[in-house]
Design a protein around this motif. Structure first.
Motif, PDB file in Angstrom:
ATOM      1  N   GLU A 199     120.216   6.818  59.638  1.00  0.00           N
ATOM      2  CA  GLU A 199     119.904   5.397  59.444  1.00  0.00           C
ATOM      3  C   GLU A 199     120.026   5.052  57.973  1.00  0.00           C
ATOM      4  N   GLU A 220     117.033  -0.324  54.960  1.00  0.00           N
ATOM      5  CA  GLU A 220     117.397  -1.739  54.963  1.00  0.00           C
ATOM      6  C   GLU A 220     117.120  -2.438  53.638  1.00  0.00           C
ATOM      7  N   THR A 221     115.978  -2.161  53.015  1.00  0.00           N
ATOM      8  CA  THR A 221     115.626  -2.810  51.752  1.00  0.00           C
ATOM      9  C   THR A 221     116.163  -1.958  50.611  1.00  0.00           C
ATOM     10  N   ASN A 252     110.809   1.947  48.681  1.00  0.00           N
ATOM     11  CA  ASN A 252     111.384   1.240  49.825  1.00  0.00           C
ATOM     12  C   ASN A 252     111.781   2.214  50.933  1.00  0.00           C
ATOM     13  N   TYR A 308     110.575   5.333  51.485  1.00  0.00           N
ATOM     14  CA  TYR A 308     109.400   5.958  52.109  1.00  0.00           C
ATOM     15  C   TYR A 308     108.745   5.009  53.103  1.00  0.00           C
ATOM     16  N   LEU A 309     108.633   3.744  52.748  1.00  0.00           N
ATOM     17  CA  LEU A 309     108.040   2.756  53.651  1.00  0.00           C
ATOM     18  C   LEU A 309     108.901   2.583  54.910  1.00  0.00           C
ATOM     19  N   PHE A 310     110.211   2.578  54.737  1.00  0.00           N
ATOM     20  CA  PHE A 310     111.139   2.459  55.865  1.00  0.00           C
ATOM     21  C   PHE A 310     110.998   3.659  56.800  1.00  0.00           C
ATOM     22  N   LYS A 349     108.441   5.667  57.135  1.00  0.00           N
ATOM     23  CA  LYS A 349     107.121   5.644  57.774  1.00  0.00           C
ATOM     24  C   LYS A 349     107.114   4.744  59.014  1.00  0.00           C
ATOM     25  N   LYS A 350     107.876   3.661  58.988  1.00  0.00           N
ATOM     26  CA  LYS A 350     107.976   2.769  60.147  1.00  0.00           C
ATOM     27  C   LYS A 350     108.795   3.384  61.280  1.00  0.00           C
ATOM     28  N   ARG A 351     109.743   4.248  60.940  1.00  0.00           N
ATOM     29  CA  ARG A 351     110.684   4.778  61.926  1.00  0.00           C
ATOM     30  C   ARG A 351     110.264   6.114  62.546  1.00  0.00           C
ATOM     31  N   ASN A 375     107.194   8.972  63.332  1.00  0.00           N
ATOM     32  CA  ASN A 375     105.752   9.180  63.417  1.00  0.00           C
ATOM     33  C   ASN A 375     105.327  10.615  63.123  1.00  0.00           C
TER      34      ASN A 375
END
Length: 96
Positions: free
Chosen positions: A53, A56-57, A74, A76-78, A80-82, A84
């Motif tokens: 992937e 995105e940001t 950006n 790491y946050l992405f 974390k959302k994808r 688990n």
């Protein structure tokens, strides 16, 4: 699960070789491409890879500047959302 983050700004074929060399059934790859680079140079190379992937940001990841830190945050946050279930993230440069 092995989670790889690749921060890159050039050499799409080299990044593809890196992913293919590390790829296995238990890996997922996230690629942060510098904001100044056209995504179309990289994305087509990974169309058949379901475990890759693009973050995105995107940020301008200029070496030594805040942008490189922004790119990491950006990403790491992405991730974390994808994802688990992971213990750590393996950070690589596109030049590895």
């Amino acid at each position: 699960m092995k989670v790889y983050l690749i921060i890159t700004h050039k050499s799409p074929q080299q990044v593809k070789r890196l992913v293919m060399a590390l790829n296995d059934d238990n890996s997922v790859f996230f690629i942060h491409l510098d904001k100044r680079v056209e995504l179309d140079l990289f994305k087509p190379l990974f169309e058949e890879c379901i475990n890759v992937e693009f973050v995105e940001t995107r940020a301008q990841s200029i070496w030594g500047g805040f942008g490189i830190l922004e790119a990491h945050i950006n990403s790491y946050l992405f991730i974390k959302k994808r994802v688990n279930d992971f213990g750590h993230i393996i950070l690589l440069s596109g030049q590895d």
